[in-house]
Scaffold this active site. Structure first.
Site, PDB file in Angstrom:
ATOM      1  N   HIS A  17      -7.993   7.048  -5.506  1.00  0.00           N
ATOM      2  CA  HIS A  17      -7.977   7.951  -6.660  1.00  0.00           C
ATOM      3  C   HIS A  17      -6.604   8.606  -6.771  1.00  0.00           C
ATOM      4  CE1 HIS A  17      -8.222  11.316  -3.938  1.00  0.00           C
ATOM      5  NE2 HIS A  17      -9.476  11.084  -3.578  1.00  0.00           N
ATOM      6  N   HIS A  20      -4.653   9.660  -3.513  1.00  0.00           N
ATOM      7  CA  HIS A  20      -4.040   8.568  -2.753  1.00  0.00           C
ATOM      8  C   HIS A  20      -2.850   8.000  -3.519  1.00  0.00           C
ATOM      9  CE1 HIS A  20      -8.518   8.318  -1.934  1.00  0.00           C
ATOM     10  NE2 HIS A  20      -8.014   8.831  -0.826  1.00  0.00           N
ATOM     11  N   CYS A 125     -16.851  16.335  12.342  1.00  0.00           N
ATOM     12  CA  CYS A 125     -16.943  16.047  10.904  1.00  0.00           C
ATOM     13  C   CYS A 125     -16.610  14.575  10.716  1.00  0.00           C
ATOM     14  CB  CYS A 125     -15.990  16.906  10.089  1.00  0.00           C
ATOM     15  SG  CYS A 125     -15.934  16.342   8.364  1.00  0.00           S
ATOM     16  N   CYS A 128     -13.779  13.867   8.119  1.00  0.00           N
ATOM     17  CA  CYS A 128     -12.398  14.033   8.610  1.00  0.00           C
ATOM     18  C   CYS A 128     -12.156  13.174   9.840  1.00  0.00           C
ATOM     19  CB  CYS A 128     -12.118  15.467   9.023  1.00  0.00           C
ATOM     20  SG  CYS A 128     -12.274  16.676   7.731  1.00  0.00           S
ATOM     21  N   CYS A 143     -17.781  21.780   7.514  1.00  0.00           N
ATOM     22  CA  CYS A 143     -16.383  21.397   7.700  1.00  0.00           C
ATOM     23  C   CYS A 143     -15.471  22.292   6.859  1.00  0.00           C
ATOM     24  CB  CYS A 143     -16.235  19.934   7.288  1.00  0.00           C
ATOM     25  SG  CYS A 143     -14.542  19.483   6.907  1.00  0.00           S
ATOM     26  N   HIS A 146     -13.992  19.903   3.823  1.00  0.00           N
ATOM     27  CA  HIS A 146     -14.859  19.324   2.789  1.00  0.00           C
ATOM     28  C   HIS A 146     -16.103  20.150   2.476  1.00  0.00           C
ATOM     29  CE1 HIS A 146     -12.713  15.902   4.626  1.00  0.00           C
ATOM     30  NE2 HIS A 146     -12.600  15.535   3.375  1.00  0.00           N
ATOM     31  N   LYS A 298     -11.949  20.913  -7.823  1.00  0.00           N
ATOM     32  CA  LYS A 298     -11.765  19.907  -6.796  1.00  0.00           C
ATOM     33  C   LYS A 298     -12.302  18.576  -7.330  1.00  0.00           C
ATOM     34  CE  LYS A 298     -12.650  19.523  -1.933  1.00  0.00           C
ATOM     35  NZ  LYS A 298     -13.132  20.080  -0.710  1.00  0.00           N
ATOM     36  N   LYS A 301     -17.166  13.291  -6.913  1.00  0.00           N
ATOM     37  CA  LYS A 301     -18.014  12.322  -7.621  1.00  0.00           C
ATOM     38  C   LYS A 301     -19.104  13.046  -8.391  1.00  0.00           C
ATOM     39  CE  LYS A 301     -17.615   7.958  -5.405  1.00  0.00           C
ATOM     40  NZ  LYS A 301     -18.225   6.941  -4.561  1.00  0.00           N
TER      41      LYS A 301
HETATM   42  N1  MSP Z   1      -7.046   7.630   7.182  1.00  0.00           N
HETATM   43  C1  MSP Z   1      -6.472   8.931   7.196  1.00  0.00           C
HETATM   44  C2  MSP Z   1      -4.987   8.881   7.425  1.00  0.00           C
HETATM   45  C3  MSP Z   1      -4.551   8.166   8.643  1.00  0.00           C
HETATM   46  S1  MSP Z   1      -2.828   8.080   8.731  1.00  0.00           S
HETATM   47  C4  MSP Z   1      -2.487   7.570  10.276  1.00  0.00           C
HETATM   48  C5  MSP Z   1      -6.744   9.628   5.860  1.00  0.00           C
HETATM   49  N2  MSP Z   1      -7.035   8.832   4.833  1.00  0.00           N
HETATM   50  S2  MSP Z   1      -7.427   9.319   3.336  1.00  0.00           S
HETATM   51  O1  MSP Z   1      -7.963   8.163   2.669  1.00  0.00           O
HETATM   52  O2  MSP Z   1      -8.257  10.463   3.415  1.00  0.00           O
HETATM   53  O3  MSP Z   1      -6.121   9.612   2.565  1.00  0.00           O
HETATM   54  C6  MSP Z   1      -5.269  10.593   2.905  1.00  0.00           C
HETATM   55  C7  MSP Z   1      -4.192  10.770   1.878  1.00  0.00           C
HETATM   56  O4  MSP Z   1      -4.682  10.966   0.547  1.00  0.00           O
HETATM   57  C8  MSP Z   1      -3.414  12.023   2.225  1.00  0.00           C
HETATM   58  O5  MSP Z   1      -2.063  11.851   1.983  1.00  0.00           O
HETATM   59  C9  MSP Z   1      -4.065  13.038   1.323  1.00  0.00           C
HETATM   60  O6  MSP Z   1      -3.374  14.157   1.137  1.00  0.00           O
HETATM   61  C10 MSP Z   1      -4.247  12.215   0.044  1.00  0.00           C
HETATM   62  N3  MSP Z   1      -5.218  12.880  -0.799  1.00  0.00           N
HETATM   63  C11 MSP Z   1      -6.568  12.722  -0.844  1.00  0.00           C
HETATM   64  N4  MSP Z   1      -7.064  13.584  -1.787  1.00  0.00           N
HETATM   65  C12 MSP Z   1      -6.047  14.317  -2.314  1.00  0.00           C
HETATM   66  C13 MSP Z   1      -5.913  15.186  -3.406  1.00  0.00           C
HETATM   67  N5  MSP Z   1      -6.947  15.648  -4.075  1.00  0.00           N
HETATM   68  N6  MSP Z   1      -4.648  15.556  -3.763  1.00  0.00           N
HETATM   69  C14 MSP Z   1      -3.540  15.039  -3.170  1.00  0.00           C
HETATM   70  N7  MSP Z   1      -3.644  14.215  -2.151  1.00  0.00           N
HETATM   71  C15 MSP Z   1      -4.869  14.060  -1.503  1.00  0.00           C
HETATM   72  O7  MSP Z   1      -6.660  10.823   5.813  1.00  0.00           O
END
Ligand code: MSP
Length: 627
Positions: A17, A20, A125, A128, A143, A146, A298, A301
């Protein structure tokens, strides 16, 4: 200088999304910038395939974890392609070469005395993939990130001796600041958080898990899988053992990890300690960005407001979407995404400022110089006071400021046209005006290639430039301009189209009554509950399954006989189970567990070796319905 930029590897629990996409776009813009400056730069992204979260998500979709991970990883790769992400490699933690490197590091940690066996009890969690202390939890054992309920877990684990690294980490952070004048983590506020965490004293952490299996096996400890964060963090290093990234963990490489602010602790504390223990260099820098909300909420879904980058790329173009997220928030700050703001910026800054600069200039060239050739004046001299700071901002990982600087030049170009008025000029004066504006457009067109790689190449092509984009300066073009016919780079979004787009993008849940704020509600309708066929079942046989330490094969009598595989071997011996009556889920879809067919499930509470089987208070006949 050689550079190596990374994004976090994303969990394959769900499709990508806005959040990411943001991390990935920022890293891509920085990587492109450095490449355009002639630096040998590599850019890595990928997916985090292991862990309990993925195992559960796959089960919920009735798929094997790897199969489920494959589907989501493919969706990530497709999205990055659609967003013009130019990563050099895409790593997955299920790649066998990565798994081998993780095990290799583990063996070194063990040899160095940094891992040891013990027992751990804490609040976990799964979302996380992290333990929290009681103090860190939000109200109601939830958590802190979340708001979802955490689980009490007690398990046998292998610990990583993080406590031994406090001093080394402190002096490492001090060293980076002293040597580079910049904190190890930017922005400073995130450095301060991590520093406070380390200064408060570090505790050893659980580095293996025993209550599920979807992970890399711990060498020498059957039944243990490597904690998913250790596995995941290692990707940055294991990728450099591949051909494309070979040598990019050497001492001279500037290694920069980009990520959201919520995962800095793992990257700035665990990861350098893991590397130190293995005798490997730590990364050079960590850059942490903020979080996006959507229209002040935030993303969730339940609210139906999750922003799909693919859809926006289709509707306004990937580069316009990239431009918006890079320009809208200063990196490091939290930001709010609004579709309306996207369209406003698109029209004002892309269609108007930049689009018009090129469009009107080319229009005038064709009007006044019918062969489309603008001769380079004899003595060129820049009439512009250009901003010139864009590169400095990019060096400091500040794309929004860099874009501001470039746009100040775009506006300078437009003002210059207005002021010189080529329509009032003639001869060499007019040619000079047009050449000067074309030269400014060429500089801008090149520089924006870091942010909008596909549109920039189109822009340059209209100016008659086919050379690959680089970080150009005014005046370093030695030739006449031979331009092409103008074509709108960013067609204006008019009111009707805007309305249509906003309606299309509106959150799906708008007509439903406002859902409760996070934490998300877990309630179900009675009709959902009634779908379960719960029965009293009597265990009539029980035996171990060879090579599966946690599993027992049971036969359950519910009026008919059912074969069931249950993960209770650490809590119950087969003999102790015979004759017991338990609550049995009779209409669960049959599945193979540990290679053995299981036709239902018995209910139990707890985890691992602390399981407690469901029981009935009075004697009931096998097969009696439980409701
Ligand atoms: N798998 C772990 C990271 C392991 S790295 C060795 C993880 N994955 S994640 O799918 O949750 O993606 C994390 C990334 O997505 C982070 O950079 C996180 O900040 C970003 N984002 C997820 N939701 C977000 C927002 N709503 N806004 C900005 N970025 C956020 O953590």
């Amino acid at each position: 200088m050689r550079r190596y930029l990374t994004t976090p590897i994303y969990y394959v629990s769900d499709v990508p999304h806005l959040g990411h996409a943001y991390t990935t776009i920022v890293a891509d813009a920085l990587a492109r910038f450095h490449r355009m400056r002639g630096e040998d730069t590599r850019y890595l992204t990928g997916t985090d395939d292991h862990g309990q979260k993925i195992e559960r998500m796959a089960a919920a979709h009735n798929q094997a974890p790897k199969q489920y991970a494959d589907g989501i990883a493919a969706a990530y790769q497709k999205t990055w392609q659609a967003l013009h992400i130019g990563n050099d490699d895409f790593i997955r933690t299920t790649d066998p070469d990565h798994e081998a490197v993780v095990q290799e590091l583990w063996v070194i940690w063990e040899k160095n005395g940094d891992v040891y066996l013990g027992d751990y009890e804490g609040w976990y969690c799964v979302n996380c993939e992290q333990y929290y202390t009681e103090k860190e939890l939000a109200e109601g054992n939830r958590c802190p990130v979340h708001g979802k309920p955490v689980e009490k877990v007690k398990e046998r684990t292998v610990f990583f001796r993080l406590s031994a690294y406090q001093k080394r980490l402190q002096s490492f952070y001090d060293g980076v600041l002293a040597k580079t004048g910049r904190p190890f983590i930017e922005p400073m506020i995130r450095m301060n958080e991590v520093r406070a965490f380390v200064d408060a004293g570090l505790h050893d952490f659980a580095a293996s898990r025993t209550n599920f299996t979807w992970g890399i096996p711990v060498p020498g400890h059957p039944g243990h899988v490597i904690y998913v964060w250790l596995d995941a963090l290692t990707n940055y290093y294991s990728a450099t053992r591949r051909q494309t990234l070979k040598g990019f963990w050497d001492d001279d490489v500037e290694i920069v990890h980009l990520m959201g602010k919520e995962i800095t602790r793992f990257h700035a504390v665990y990861w350098p300690a893991m590397l130190m223990s293995a005798g490997l260099r730590p990364p050079s820098r960590i850059v942490a960005h903020g979080w996006w909300t959507v229209d002040g909420e935030k993303m969730s879904k339940t609210l139906g407001n999750v922003v799909d980058p693919n859809r926006l790329a289709e509707d306004v173009g990937a580069d316009a979407f990239r431009y918006f997220v890079l320009r809208e928030v200063p990196l490091g700050a939290d930001g709010d995404f609004s579709h309306e703001a996207l369209i406003t910026r698109y029209n004002a800054e892309l269609a108007n400022d930049l689009g018009n600069l090129v469009n009107r200039t080319l229009g005038m060239v064709w009007k006044y110089l019918p062969d489309g050739i603008v001769k380079r004046p004899q003595a060129i001299q820049s009439p512009f006071k250009m901003d010139g700071k864009a590169a400095d901002h990019m060096e400091l990982a500040q794309p929004s400021r860099a874009l501001e600087a470039i746009w100040s030049d775009v506006r300078t170009g437009n003002a210059y046209i207005d002021q010189r008025g080529p329509w009032k000029q003639s001869g060499d004066d007019r040619i000079e005006t047009l050449w000067n504006v074309l030269e400014l457009s060429r500089v801008v067109g090149n520089r924006v290639a870091a942010f909008m790689p596909e549109r920039a190449v189109k822009l340059l092509a209209q100016l008659g430039i086919t050379k690959a984009p680089y970080w150009a300066d005014w005046g370093d073009y030695q030739e006449d301009y031979r331009v092409q016919r103008p074509e709108a780079l960013f067609p204006r979004i008019d009111e009707d189209k805007k309305k249509a787009l906003l309606a299309k993008w509106a959150p799906k849940a708008t007509n439903a009554p406002a859902p409760p704020p996070a934490p998300e509600s877990n309630t179900v309708e009675y009709s959902d509950f009634a779908k379960l066929d719960l029965r009293v079942g009597q265990i009539v046989s029980a035996e171990r399954i060879p090579k599966k330490d946690k599993l027992l094969k049971l036969t359950i009598d519910i009026g008919e006989k059912r074969q069931v595989v249950a993960g209770i071997a650490e809590s119950y011996t087969p003999e102790s189970l015979l004759g017991r009556k338990v609550i049995f889920v009779a209409n669960l879809k049959p599945a193979k567990i540990g290679g053995v067919l299981s036709e239902g499930m018995i209910l139990a509470a707890g985890e691992g070796s602390a399981l407690s089987l469901s029981a009935l208070d009075k004697d009931c006949a096998p097969g009696t319905r439980v409701k």
